[in-house]
Design an enzyme around this catalytic site. Structure first.
Site, mmCIF file in Angstrom:
data_model
loop_
_atom_site.group_PDB
_atom_site.id
_atom_site.type_symbol
_atom_site.label_atom_id
_atom_site.label_comp_id
_atom_site.label_asym_id
_atom_site.label_seq_id
_atom_site.Cartn_x
_atom_site.Cartn_y
_atom_site.Cartn_z
ATOM 1 N N TYR A 25 0.841 -1.203 0.000
ATOM 2 C CA TYR A 25 0.000 0.000 0.000
ATOM 3 C C TYR A 25 0.871 1.246 0.000
ATOM 4 O O TYR A 25 0.611 2.207 -0.728
ATOM 5 C CB TYR A 25 -0.902 -0.012 1.227
ATOM 6 C CG TYR A 25 -1.907 -1.133 1.203
ATOM 7 C CD1 TYR A 25 -3.050 -1.041 0.438
ATOM 8 C CD2 TYR A 25 -1.700 -2.285 1.945
ATOM 9 C CE1 TYR A 25 -3.976 -2.065 0.413
ATOM 10 C CE2 TYR A 25 -2.619 -3.318 1.925
ATOM 11 C CZ TYR A 25 -3.756 -3.204 1.162
ATOM 12 O OH TYR A 25 -4.663 -4.225 1.144
ATOM 13 N N ASN A 48 -14.049 0.680 -3.921
ATOM 14 C CA ASN A 48 -14.191 0.428 -5.351
ATOM 15 C C ASN A 48 -13.289 -0.732 -5.781
ATOM 16 O O ASN A 48 -12.263 -0.526 -6.382
ATOM 17 C CB ASN A 48 -13.829 1.704 -6.112
ATOM 18 C CG ASN A 48 -14.267 1.591 -7.555
ATOM 19 O OD1 ASN A 48 -14.539 0.516 -8.057
ATOM 20 N ND2 ASN A 48 -14.318 2.701 -8.236
ATOM 21 N N CYS A 56 -6.602 -6.553 -6.778
ATOM 22 C CA CYS A 56 -6.391 -6.247 -5.364
ATOM 23 C C CYS A 56 -5.574 -7.336 -4.676
ATOM 24 O O CYS A 56 -4.936 -7.093 -3.676
ATOM 25 C CB CYS A 56 -7.720 -6.113 -4.635
ATOM 26 S SG CYS A 56 -9.026 -5.438 -5.631
ATOM 27 N N HIS A 57 -5.607 -8.503 -5.230
ATOM 28 C CA HIS A 57 -4.898 -9.614 -4.591
ATOM 29 C C HIS A 57 -3.383 -9.429 -4.680
ATOM 30 O O HIS A 57 -2.643 -10.111 -3.998
ATOM 31 C CB HIS A 57 -5.342 -10.917 -5.238
ATOM 32 C CG HIS A 57 -5.074 -11.010 -6.697
ATOM 33 N ND1 HIS A 57 -5.956 -10.544 -7.648
ATOM 34 C CD2 HIS A 57 -3.996 -11.478 -7.357
ATOM 35 C CE1 HIS A 57 -5.412 -10.767 -8.844
ATOM 36 N NE2 HIS A 57 -4.221 -11.321 -8.708
ATOM 37 N N GLU A 85 0.007 -17.017 -10.451
ATOM 38 C CA GLU A 85 0.957 -16.095 -11.083
ATOM 39 C C GLU A 85 2.393 -16.477 -10.768
ATOM 40 O O GLU A 85 3.328 -15.875 -11.251
ATOM 41 C CB GLU A 85 0.686 -14.678 -10.584
ATOM 42 C CG GLU A 85 -0.694 -14.200 -11.024
ATOM 43 C CD GLU A 85 -0.980 -12.824 -10.482
ATOM 44 O OE1 GLU A 85 -0.168 -12.337 -9.703
ATOM 45 O OE2 GLU A 85 -2.001 -12.257 -10.864
#
Length: 107
Positions: A25, A48, A56-57, A85
């Site tokens: 963040y 949102n 977001c992950h 990923e």
DNA sequence: TATTTGACGATTT
DNA sequence: CAAATCGCCAAAT
């Protein structure tokens, strides 16, 4: 079109995270011009989530920990996305940690 | 309309 | 070295 609010920049930064990499963040907040607005980044993803558009992950806190309480669908789903990923997630105390030293995003 | 809280982080005491 | 407080922007009450 869209507004030029700080939130919009956060969404753009999160979408800029390359696959197989995670960002914090604070990292995103810094890229947006306010290195102390880390909580604003979290709040932005909270109001949102834009599922399918904003990964977001791939966003974790400074400790490399995910957000289980607000995870979409479930923390296990989040871990599955990261694993897909190539990001190794470490399960500790029911929470998931990522090795920022290996998967930390370097802009 | 004003006040409080919130997926956090850094700085100061 | 550890604990506590401030800073950030927007949304919710």
């Amino acid at each position: 079109m869209e507004k030029d609010t700080f939130f919009a920049r956060v969404y753009a930064a999160v979408q800029s995270i390359p696959r197989g990499r995670v960002a914090t963040y604070g990292q995103i907040a810094r890229l947006c011009g306010s290195p102390r607005a880390a909580r604003v980044v979290g709040g932005a993803l909270h109001v949102n989530p834009a599922p399918g558009v904003i990964p977001c992950h791939r966003v974790v806190n400074r400790e490399g920990r995910l957000a289980p309480a607000f995870a979409f669908g479930g923390a296990q789903v989040q871990r599955d996305l990261l694993a897909a990923e190539g990001v190794e997630t470490e399960e500790r105390g029911g929470l998931y940690f990522v090795d920022l030293a290996r998967y930390g995003w370097q802009p």
